[in-house]
Scaffold this motif. Structure first.
Motif, PDB file in Angstrom:
ATOM      1  N   LEU A   1       4.049  -1.665  11.564  1.00  0.00           N
ATOM      2  CA  LEU A   1       3.542  -0.730  12.458  1.00  0.00           C
ATOM      3  C   LEU A   1       2.767   0.206  11.964  1.00  0.00           C
ATOM      4  N   HIS A   2       1.574   0.358  12.580  1.00  0.00           N
ATOM      5  CA  HIS A   2       0.437   1.358  12.122  1.00  0.00           C
ATOM      6  C   HIS A   2      -0.224   2.028  13.224  1.00  0.00           C
ATOM      7  N   PHE A   3      -0.922   2.993  13.078  1.00  0.00           N
ATOM      8  CA  PHE A   3      -1.815   3.905  14.175  1.00  0.00           C
ATOM      9  C   PHE A   3      -3.275   3.935  13.455  1.00  0.00           C
ATOM     10  N   HIS A   4      -4.179   3.616  14.247  1.00  0.00           N
ATOM     11  CA  HIS A   4      -5.311   3.986  14.264  1.00  0.00           C
ATOM     12  C   HIS A   4      -5.759   5.402  14.456  1.00  0.00           C
ATOM     13  N   LEU A   5      -6.140   6.015  13.637  1.00  0.00           N
ATOM     14  CA  LEU A   5      -6.884   7.595  14.496  1.00  0.00           C
ATOM     15  C   LEU A   5      -8.591   7.411  14.108  1.00  0.00           C
ATOM     16  N   LEU A   6      -9.196   7.280  15.518  1.00  0.00           N
ATOM     17  CA  LEU A   6     -10.536   7.280  15.536  1.00  0.00           C
ATOM     18  C   LEU A   6     -11.168   8.336  16.137  1.00  0.00           C
TER      19      LEU A   6
ATOM     20  N   HIS B   1     -12.036   6.790  10.793  1.00  0.00           N
ATOM     21  CA  HIS B   1     -11.143   5.759  10.932  1.00  0.00           C
ATOM     22  C   HIS B   1      -9.945   5.564   9.960  1.00  0.00           C
ATOM     23  N   ILE B   2      -8.836   6.087  10.353  1.00  0.00           N
ATOM     24  CA  ILE B   2      -7.744   6.368   9.394  1.00  0.00           C
ATOM     25  C   ILE B   2      -6.452   5.778   9.858  1.00  0.00           C
ATOM     26  N   LEU B   3      -5.834   5.103   8.986  1.00  0.00           N
ATOM     27  CA  LEU B   3      -4.592   4.345   9.096  1.00  0.00           C
ATOM     28  C   LEU B   3      -3.276   5.193   8.893  1.00  0.00           C
ATOM     29  N   VAL B   4      -2.505   5.423   9.887  1.00  0.00           N
ATOM     30  CA  VAL B   4      -1.429   6.078   9.548  1.00  0.00           C
ATOM     31  C   VAL B   4      -0.208   5.050   9.525  1.00  0.00           C
ATOM     32  N   ILE B   5       0.625   4.796   8.479  1.00  0.00           N
ATOM     33  CA  ILE B   5       1.779   3.928   8.284  1.00  0.00           C
ATOM     34  C   ILE B   5       2.804   4.444   7.915  1.00  0.00           C
ATOM     35  N   PRO B   6       3.998   4.297   8.519  1.00  0.00           N
ATOM     36  CA  PRO B   6       5.499   4.438   7.790  1.00  0.00           C
ATOM     37  C   PRO B   6       5.664   3.662   6.648  1.00  0.00           C
ATOM     38  N   LYS B   7       6.248   4.504   5.745  1.00  0.00           N
ATOM     39  CA  LYS B   7       6.723   3.750   4.376  1.00  0.00           C
ATOM     40  C   LYS B   7       7.800   2.578   4.742  1.00  0.00           C
ATOM     41  N   LYS B   8       8.805   3.038   5.826  1.00  0.00           N
ATOM     42  CA  LYS B   8       9.385   2.028   6.394  1.00  0.00           C
ATOM     43  C   LYS B   8       9.019   0.823   6.945  1.00  0.00           C
TER      44      LYS B   8
ATOM     45  N   GLN C   1       7.721   9.937   4.377  1.00  0.00           N
ATOM     46  CA  GLN C   1       7.986   8.987   5.444  1.00  0.00           C
ATOM     47  C   GLN C   1       6.906   8.208   5.713  1.00  0.00           C
ATOM     48  N   VAL C   2       5.585   8.804   5.525  1.00  0.00           N
ATOM     49  CA  VAL C   2       4.396   8.173   5.835  1.00  0.00           C
ATOM     50  C   VAL C   2       3.207   8.183   4.866  1.00  0.00           C
ATOM     51  N   VAL C   3       2.128   7.390   4.920  1.00  0.00           N
ATOM     52  CA  VAL C   3       1.088   7.655   4.188  1.00  0.00           C
ATOM     53  C   VAL C   3      -0.062   7.332   5.096  1.00  0.00           C
ATOM     54  N   ALA C   4      -1.311   7.981   4.726  1.00  0.00           N
ATOM     55  CA  ALA C   4      -2.543   7.923   5.740  1.00  0.00           C
ATOM     56  C   ALA C   4      -3.803   7.741   4.567  1.00  0.00           C
ATOM     57  N   PHE C   5      -4.651   6.529   4.982  1.00  0.00           N
ATOM     58  CA  PHE C   5      -5.712   6.328   3.992  1.00  0.00           C
ATOM     59  C   PHE C   5      -6.836   5.787   5.057  1.00  0.00           C
ATOM     60  N   ARG C   6      -7.879   5.807   4.623  1.00  0.00           N
ATOM     61  CA  ARG C   6      -9.341   5.297   5.403  1.00  0.00           C
ATOM     62  C   ARG C   6      -9.289   3.848   5.724  1.00  0.00           C
TER      63      ARG C   6
ATOM     64  N   ILE D   1       0.776  -1.319  -0.003  1.00  0.00           N
ATOM     65  CA  ILE D   1       0.030   0.160  -0.197  1.00  0.00           C
ATOM     66  C   ILE D   1       0.871   1.235  -0.002  1.00  0.00           C
ATOM     67  N   ALA D   2       1.901   1.415   0.730  1.00  0.00           N
ATOM     68  CA  ALA D   2       2.675   2.391   0.972  1.00  0.00           C
ATOM     69  C   ALA D   2       3.445   2.695  -0.236  1.00  0.00           C
TER      70      ALA D   2
END
Length: 113
Positions: free
Chosen positions: A98-103, A38-45, A24-29, A9-10
């Motif tokens: 590694l990923h983070f959920h923004l809720l 509900h958005i996911l934020v993930i590093p490209k690394k 460095q990162v991408v974010a998507f629903r 995805i990244a």
């Protein structure tokens, strides 16, 4: 990592629509949202989980939280939001990148479950 869905995805290989991207990162629903936002934020690394973070990743993690803050503002989450990171099988991690959920967008209860 060639078989990691989030790496694909990244890298732009999955046709995912990004709502944010930088070097460095991408974010998507999230495709299975549990909140109105509900958005996911993930590093490209590729980093398998929070357990594999090193001091060399400190700047990246700070950057991710700044991106999350910007996204929360853009989504008008003025009343609050939650940032979730699942770590390991018992922590609920199902994708080992590694990923983070923004809720946000509704009253989030505690405990989450």
């Amino acid at each position: 990592m060639s078989d990691c869905i989030f790496c694909k995805i990244a890298a732009g290989e999955m046709g995912t629509e990004f709502i944010y991207e930088d070097d460095q990162v991408v974010a998507f629903r999230d495709i299975n949202p549990v909140a109105p936002v509900h958005i996911l934020v993930i590093p490209k690394k590729h980093i398998p989980s929070a357990n594999e973070l090193t001091e060399a990743d400190n700047q990246l993690i700070g950057h991710i939280f700044q991106v999350i803050k910007k996204l929360a503002q853009k989504e008008n989450l003025n009343q609050g939001y939650r940032i979730v990171n699942n770590c390991g099988r018992e922590g609920g991690q199902t994708v080992h990148h590694l990923h983070f959920h923004l809720l946000g967008g509704r009253n989030l209860q505690w405990p989450p479950g």
